[in-house]
Scaffold this motif. Structure first.
Motif, PDB file in Angstrom:
ATOM      1  N   ILE A 129       0.834  -1.219   0.000  1.00 52.79           N
ATOM      2  CA  ILE A 129       0.000   0.000   0.000  1.00 52.79           C
ATOM      3  C   ILE A 129       0.858   1.255   0.000  1.00 52.79           C
ATOM      4  O   ILE A 129       0.576   2.216  -0.737  1.00 52.79           O
ATOM      5  N   ALA A 130       1.926   1.280   0.789  1.00 54.83           N
ATOM      6  CA  ALA A 130       2.733   2.506   0.905  1.00 54.83           C
ATOM      7  C   ALA A 130       3.429   2.847  -0.398  1.00 54.83           C
ATOM      8  O   ALA A 130       3.468   4.019  -0.823  1.00 54.83           O
ATOM      9  N   SER A 131       3.980   1.863  -1.107  1.00 49.93           N
ATOM     10  CA  SER A 131       4.754   2.120  -2.323  1.00 49.93           C
ATOM     11  C   SER A 131       3.982   1.857  -3.607  1.00 49.93           C
ATOM     12  O   SER A 131       4.452   2.213  -4.690  1.00 49.93           O
ATOM     13  N   ARG A 132       2.809   1.205  -3.479  1.00 49.97           N
ATOM     14  CA  ARG A 132       1.987   0.813  -4.619  1.00 49.97           C
ATOM     15  C   ARG A 132       2.719  -0.182  -5.530  1.00 49.97           C
ATOM     16  O   ARG A 132       2.352  -0.377  -6.680  1.00 49.97           O
ATOM     17  N   ARG A 133       3.723  -0.850  -5.029  1.00 49.60           N
ATOM     18  CA  ARG A 133       4.459  -1.831  -5.813  1.00 49.60           C
ATOM     19  C   ARG A 133       3.870  -3.221  -5.605  1.00 49.60           C
ATOM     20  O   ARG A 133       3.441  -3.569  -4.506  1.00 49.60           O
ATOM     21  N   VAL A 134       3.886  -3.998  -6.679  1.00 48.93           N
ATOM     22  CA  VAL A 134       3.421  -5.381  -6.593  1.00 48.93           C
ATOM     23  C   VAL A 134       4.422  -6.184  -5.749  1.00 48.93           C
ATOM     24  O   VAL A 134       5.633  -6.145  -6.012  1.00 48.93           O
ATOM     25  N   CYS A 135       3.916  -6.885  -4.746  1.00 51.81           N
ATOM     26  CA  CYS A 135       4.810  -7.621  -3.848  1.00 51.81           C
ATOM     27  C   CYS A 135       4.563  -9.134  -3.871  1.00 51.81           C
ATOM     28  O   CYS A 135       5.108  -9.875  -3.061  1.00 51.81           O
ATOM     29  N   GLY A 136       3.749  -9.597  -4.802  1.00 49.09           N
ATOM     30  CA  GLY A 136       3.503 -11.035  -4.905  1.00 49.09           C
ATOM     31  C   GLY A 136       2.097 -11.306  -5.390  1.00 49.09           C
ATOM     32  O   GLY A 136       1.382 -10.397  -5.843  1.00 49.09           O
ATOM     33  N   ALA A 137       1.702 -12.567  -5.302  1.00 52.51           N
ATOM     34  CA  ALA A 137       0.362 -12.963  -5.745  1.00 52.51           C
ATOM     35  C   ALA A 137      -0.060 -14.228  -5.007  1.00 52.51           C
ATOM     36  O   ALA A 137       0.773 -14.994  -4.509  1.00 52.51           O
ATOM     37  N   GLU A 138      -1.362 -14.412  -4.957  1.00 50.62           N
ATOM     38  CA  GLU A 138      -1.918 -15.636  -4.367  1.00 50.62           C
ATOM     39  C   GLU A 138      -2.271 -16.597  -5.496  1.00 50.62           C
ATOM     40  O   GLU A 138      -2.959 -16.224  -6.451  1.00 50.62           O
ATOM     41  N   ALA A 139      -1.788 -17.824  -5.414  1.00 47.64           N
ATOM     42  CA  ALA A 139      -2.080 -18.847  -6.421  1.00 47.64           C
ATOM     43  C   ALA A 139      -3.480 -19.395  -6.200  1.00 47.64           C
ATOM     44  O   ALA A 139      -3.859 -19.733  -5.077  1.00 47.64           O
ATOM     45  N   LEU A 140      -4.245 -19.487  -7.274  1.00 45.30           N
ATOM     46  CA  LEU A 140      -5.611 -19.976  -7.221  1.00 45.30           C
ATOM     47  C   LEU A 140      -5.806 -21.019  -8.318  1.00 45.30           C
ATOM     48  O   LEU A 140      -5.139 -20.979  -9.361  1.00 45.30           O
ATOM     49  N   VAL A 141      -6.716 -21.945  -8.087  1.00 47.29           N
ATOM     50  CA  VAL A 141      -6.984 -22.978  -9.075  1.00 47.29           C
ATOM     51  C   VAL A 141      -8.338 -22.721  -9.719  1.00 47.29           C
ATOM     52  O   VAL A 141      -9.292 -22.306  -9.048  1.00 47.29           O
ATOM     53  N   ARG A 142      -8.416 -22.952 -11.023  1.00 48.70           N
ATOM     54  CA  ARG A 142      -9.671 -22.835 -11.751  1.00 48.70           C
ATOM     55  C   ARG A 142      -9.869 -24.096 -12.581  1.00 48.70           C
ATOM     56  O   ARG A 142      -8.916 -24.729 -13.026  1.00 48.70           O
ATOM     57  N   TRP A 143     -11.145 -24.423 -12.816  1.00 45.22           N
ATOM     58  CA  TRP A 143     -11.453 -25.637 -13.580  1.00 45.22           C
ATOM     59  C   TRP A 143     -12.476 -25.278 -14.658  1.00 45.22           C
ATOM     60  O   TRP A 143     -13.616 -24.944 -14.351  1.00 45.22           O
ATOM     61  N   GLU A 144     -12.042 -25.369 -15.893  1.00 44.63           N
ATOM     62  CA  GLU A 144     -12.947 -25.149 -17.011  1.00 44.63           C
ATOM     63  C   GLU A 144     -13.384 -26.513 -17.534  1.00 44.63           C
ATOM     64  O   GLU A 144     -12.628 -27.204 -18.228  1.00 44.63           O
ATOM     65  N   HIS A 145     -14.603 -26.894 -17.184  1.00 46.86           N
ATOM     66  CA  HIS A 145     -15.126 -28.208 -17.551  1.00 46.86           C
ATOM     67  C   HIS A 145     -15.469 -28.212 -19.043  1.00 46.86           C
ATOM     68  O   HIS A 145     -16.032 -27.228 -19.559  1.00 46.86           O
ATOM     69  N   PRO A 146     -15.157 -29.286 -19.754  1.00 50.14           N
ATOM     70  CA  PRO A 146     -15.420 -29.312 -21.197  1.00 50.14           C
ATOM     71  C   PRO A 146     -16.897 -29.203 -21.560  1.00 50.14           C
ATOM     72  O   PRO A 146     -17.229 -28.798 -22.677  1.00 50.14           O
ATOM     73  N   VAL A 147     -17.799 -29.550 -20.633  1.00 51.12           N
ATOM     74  CA  VAL A 147     -19.240 -29.488 -20.904  1.00 51.12           C
ATOM     75  C   VAL A 147     -19.899 -28.340 -20.145  1.00 51.12           C
ATOM     76  O   VAL A 147     -20.674 -27.557 -20.712  1.00 51.12           O
ATOM     77  N   HIS A 148     -19.593 -28.215 -18.867  1.00 46.62           N
ATOM     78  CA  HIS A 148     -20.284 -27.255 -17.997  1.00 46.62           C
ATOM     79  C   HIS A 148     -19.601 -25.897 -17.933  1.00 46.62           C
ATOM     80  O   HIS A 148     -20.098 -24.993 -17.258  1.00 46.62           O
ATOM     81  N   GLY A 149     -18.461 -25.761 -18.593  1.00 53.46           N
ATOM     82  CA  GLY A 149     -17.769 -24.482 -18.574  1.00 53.46           C
ATOM     83  C   GLY A 149     -17.012 -24.268 -17.281  1.00 53.46           C
ATOM     84  O   GLY A 149     -16.664 -25.215 -16.564  1.00 53.46           O
ATOM     85  N   MET A 150     -16.744 -22.993 -16.942  1.00 50.08           N
ATOM     86  CA  MET A 150     -15.974 -22.669 -15.748  1.00 50.08           C
ATOM     87  C   MET A 150     -16.775 -23.003 -14.490  1.00 50.08           C
ATOM     88  O   MET A 150     -17.876 -22.492 -14.297  1.00 50.08           O
ATOM     89  N   ILE A 151     -16.209 -23.869 -13.662  1.00 50.81           N
ATOM     90  CA  ILE A 151     -16.871 -24.274 -12.417  1.00 50.81           C
ATOM     91  C   ILE A 151     -16.185 -23.561 -11.259  1.00 50.81           C
ATOM     92  O   ILE A 151     -14.950 -23.577 -11.139  1.00 50.81           O
ATOM     93  N   LEU A 152     -16.969 -22.957 -10.405  1.00 52.45           N
ATOM     94  CA  LEU A 152     -16.435 -22.161  -9.305  1.00 52.45           C
ATOM     95  C   LEU A 152     -15.717 -23.039  -8.288  1.00 52.45           C
ATOM     96  O   LEU A 152     -16.152 -24.164  -8.008  1.00 52.45           O
ATOM     97  N   PRO A 153     -14.627 -22.535  -7.695  1.00 52.91           N
ATOM     98  CA  PRO A 153     -13.949 -23.292  -6.634  1.00 52.91           C
ATOM     99  C   PRO A 153     -14.884 -23.631  -5.476  1.00 52.91           C
ATOM    100  O   PRO A 153     -14.729 -24.670  -4.843  1.00 52.91           O
ATOM    101  N   SER A 154     -15.858 -22.752  -5.206  1.00 47.07           N
ATOM    102  CA  SER A 154     -16.798 -23.017  -4.109  1.00 47.07           C
ATOM    103  C   SER A 154     -17.610 -24.276  -4.355  1.00 47.07           C
ATOM    104  O   SER A 154     -18.166 -24.857  -3.416  1.00 47.07           O
ATOM    105  N   GLU A 155     -17.666 -24.732  -5.641  1.00 47.51           N
ATOM    106  CA  GLU A 155     -18.366 -25.973  -5.945  1.00 47.51           C
ATOM    107  C   GLU A 155     -17.418 -27.155  -6.018  1.00 47.51           C
ATOM    108  O   GLU A 155     -17.696 -28.219  -5.461  1.00 47.51           O
ATOM    109  N   PHE A 156     -16.270 -26.996  -6.677  1.00 47.91           N
ATOM    110  CA  PHE A 156     -15.445 -28.188  -6.868  1.00 47.91           C
ATOM    111  C   PHE A 156     -14.475 -28.471  -5.716  1.00 47.91           C
ATOM    112  O   PHE A 156     -14.020 -29.600  -5.576  1.00 47.91           O
ATOM    113  N   ILE A 157     -14.167 -27.495  -4.876  1.00 42.91           N
ATOM    114  CA  ILE A 157     -13.317 -27.791  -3.710  1.00 42.91           C
ATOM    115  C   ILE A 157     -14.039 -28.729  -2.727  1.00 42.91           C
ATOM    116  O   ILE A 157     -13.467 -29.725  -2.284  1.00 42.91           O
ATOM    117  N   PRO A 158     -15.347 -28.460  -2.398  1.00 41.72           N
ATOM    118  CA  PRO A 158     -16.072 -29.447  -1.572  1.00 41.72           C
ATOM    119  C   PRO A 158     -16.160 -30.816  -2.242  1.00 41.72           C
ATOM    120  O   PRO A 158     -16.122 -31.843  -1.566  1.00 41.72           O
TER     121      PRO A 158
END
Length: 626
Positions: free
Chosen positions: A399-428
């Protein structure tokens, strides 16, 4: 002398013939008894009765040899006198005292024995008075040999002395052999019956709980449905699932899980009426068939069962809360076949929530949704195994320098039939299908690979991977991470790990140990979703973490809610006092940014900065941000 010998010889011959005839009658009646015998004790009783009533002998008894210290003869049956009289004299088959009678000797030697005169034979001195009362003068005993061993003896007594001659003994020996064969045959038949019962029990009953199994339930359901159809009645099926069972197995061990199911089965059995059928139909699933019932009664029963199972169960010295979800389906309204009714009760069970009493009625569509979940589980496994998931990341900015200091890795799943499935559905789904460890492995491999690619391109930005409570219990987690550092050759400053506060609080001692091991690798650690896990300050002080991430549930309303603003400000002060830096999640506006800057927050993450993006787009995004 010849004239005198004639009549005596005729009398002797007549007596001999009478005895042979008596033995033959007994043998014939005995064989008839054997043919109709279905029970060993009844056979012994009937054989003694035949010897006395048909054969005309004074008494008959059968004793089995006990292999105890006293070589006791255990009298099984007697006719002609009370068995208690024999028991009172403590007969044995030892080579002394009461063991020298005909019965004891026949057992000991395995040969027929005749006691010619009970009134003069010293071996029967202890029995003489009773012999006189019973009118018995002679005795004979015949060994009963079963499977090569002398099981016991068939003993009988006659009124006349010297009653048992050679021919009579031979015939009676044959009777004893037939009796022994009958006993052996009945025992074989009994073993067969027991084996068949065991096979039937294995086929229809659960070995762990002793309850009927799924096969039994489906057959009973078929019968009950036919009966309900004939009488125009309804029936209900309740499907119960024990929540967190896999977690209990992994934390406390499979033996503890078995104990939990056995105790829950016992509680349920106490609540079930005689005409109702309780079954163990899955690893942690029970089902209850309620014949001739209504929806209202089924709901009342579900409420009752939820109450019965509410109290904690003692397992391995610990009190365990076994949350149970209950699904209800009705015949004929919801299904008209056993399999369909069970499926729909199961589908309803997945819709049950504690807030709604822990039970749910099938309403249609639930089965289809459950089927979709099962299909997605299989698709998710395939996607993980064939590297078909997508690595996304969401930037973090100082916040003080406005410089990028990293990132959080996230997983996404694009199903071939149902399209993008939310992590809130496929993590459970991953949790239910036992795929959390493979999913975490995919995330680690992808994150390390991405960090290496960035590093090679001259971009050194740390990437943070999230761990679940399940990951913290994995004994191989730290070693796998150590191996990945060796494989990719990147510095520990480029990998960070985030652990939710709630995950840490599930098993604080184990979590602290894992965090310490991770910290020793030289990585930076985050407490994610802080404020939602109820951790204590004393525990927080012990954790070797570098950052606290304030949950977005407090950050997003902070510009309009004084209470949320107070929580955010207090958390920032607390973290700084503990020498930790603070990351605010859910920064969605300039107002959020400005408020956090004024409070001295260190890092911001949220849609105001960037939505999650494919990892390969991060470099271009950072250029545009700068």
């Amino acid at each position: 002398m010849g004239d005198q010998a004639g009549p005596a010889s005729v009398d002797d011959q007549a007596q001999k013939l009478a005895r042979v005839h008596r033995a033959l009658r007994t043998l014939s009646a005995g064989n008839h008894t054997l043919l109709h015998a279905s029970d060993e004790q009844q056979l012994l009783r009937d054989m003694c009765r035949v010897i006395v009533e048909t054969g005309g002998y004074r008494m008959a008894c059968i004793g089995y040899a006990e292999h105890d210290e006293n070589h006791t003869v255990r009298w099984m049956e007697s006719v002609g006198f009370e068995k208690e009289l024999l028991d009172a004299h403590h007969f044995s088959w030892a080579d002394e005292g009461a063991g020298r009678t005909a019965a004891g000797t026949a057992i000991r030697t395995g040969k027929p024995v005749v006691g010619d005169n009970l009134l003069t034979d010293p071996a029967y001195a202890f029995w003489r008075e009773d012999s006189i009362k019973l009118g018995c003068s002679s005795a004979a005993a015949f060994p009963l040999r079963v499977e090569g061993e002398v099981l016991g003896a068939l003993a009988m007594a006659a009124a006349e002395p010297d009653a048992f001659d050679e021919e009579e003994v031979n015939l009676l020996s044959e009777l004893a052999d037939d009796l022994a064969y009958g006993i052996a045959n009945l025992r074989i038949r009994e073993k067969h019956r027991e084996a068949e019962a065991t096979i039937a029990r294995l086929a229809y009953y659960d070995g762990l709980t002793g309850l009927p199994n799924r096969t039994f339930l489906l057959e009973r359901l078929e019968e009950s449905m036919q009966e309900a159809k004939q009488h125009h009645r309804a029936l209900a099926l309740l499907h119960l699932n024990v929540g967190r069972f896999h977690e209990i197995n992994k934390v406390l061990g499979y033996r503890s899980g078995d104990q939990l199911l056995q105790e829950l089965g016992r509680r349920l059995e106490l609540a079930v009426k005689e005409n109702e059928t309780l079954a163990h139909v899955g690893e942690a699933e029970f089902a209850l068939l309620l014949p001739a019932t209504s929806a209202e009664h089924a709901i009342q029963m579900a409420q009752r069962l939820a109450s019965i199972l509410h109290d904690p169960v003692e397992v391995s010295g610990l009190m365990v809360d076994a949350s149970v979800n209950i699904g209800i389906a009705l015949f004929p309204g919801h299904a008209t076949t056993p399999e369909a009714l069970l499926r729909r009760a199961n589908a309803a069970m997945h819709e049950a929530r504690p807030a709604r009493g822990g039970y749910a009625m099938y309403t249609g569509g639930q089965e289809e949704q459950h089927t979709r979940r099962l299909a997605l589980m299989g698709d998710l496994r395939h996607a993980i195994e064939h590297n078909q998931l997508l690595l996304y990341c969401q930037p973090k900015v100082d916040i003080a320098s406005r410089r990028v200091c990293g990132a959080e890795a996230l997983v996404r799943w694009e199903h071939p039939v149902h399209g993008m499935i939310l992590p809130s559905e496929f993590i459970p789904l991953a949790e239910q299908a036992g795929l959390i460890t493979p999913l975490t492995d995919w995330m680690l491999e992808s994150a390390f690979s991405q960090c290496y690619a960035w590093h090679e391109a001259g971009l050194d930005r740390p990437l943070a991977v999230n761990f679940s409570a399940h990951d913290l219990r994995d004994p191989d987690l730290v070693e796998r991470i150590r191996g990945l550092f060796s494989t990719w050759g990147i510095g520990p400053e480029l990998m960070q790990f985030e652990l939710t506060e709630s995950a840490l609080m599930e098993d604080p001692a184990s979590a602290l140990e894992t965090l310490t091991d991770l910290k020793q690798l030289g990585t930076q650690l985050y407490i994610d979703d802080f404020g939602t896990g109820y951790s204590s300050l004393s525990y927080l002080q012990k954790l070797p973490v570098d950052y606290i991430k304030i949950d977005q549930a407090f950050v997003m309303p902070m510009t309009v809610s004084d209470d949320s603003a107070v929580i955010v400000r207090s958390t920032i002060e607390l973290g700084h006092n503990l020498d930790m830096k603070i990351v605010a999640e859910g920064v969605e506006s300039q107002a959020h940014w400005d408020s956090l800057a004024s409070l001295g927050c260190d890092v911001a993450q949220g849609y105001h900065i960037s939505k999650p993006m494919p990892a390969e787009q991060f470099r271009n995004w950072e250029t545009s941000w700068a």
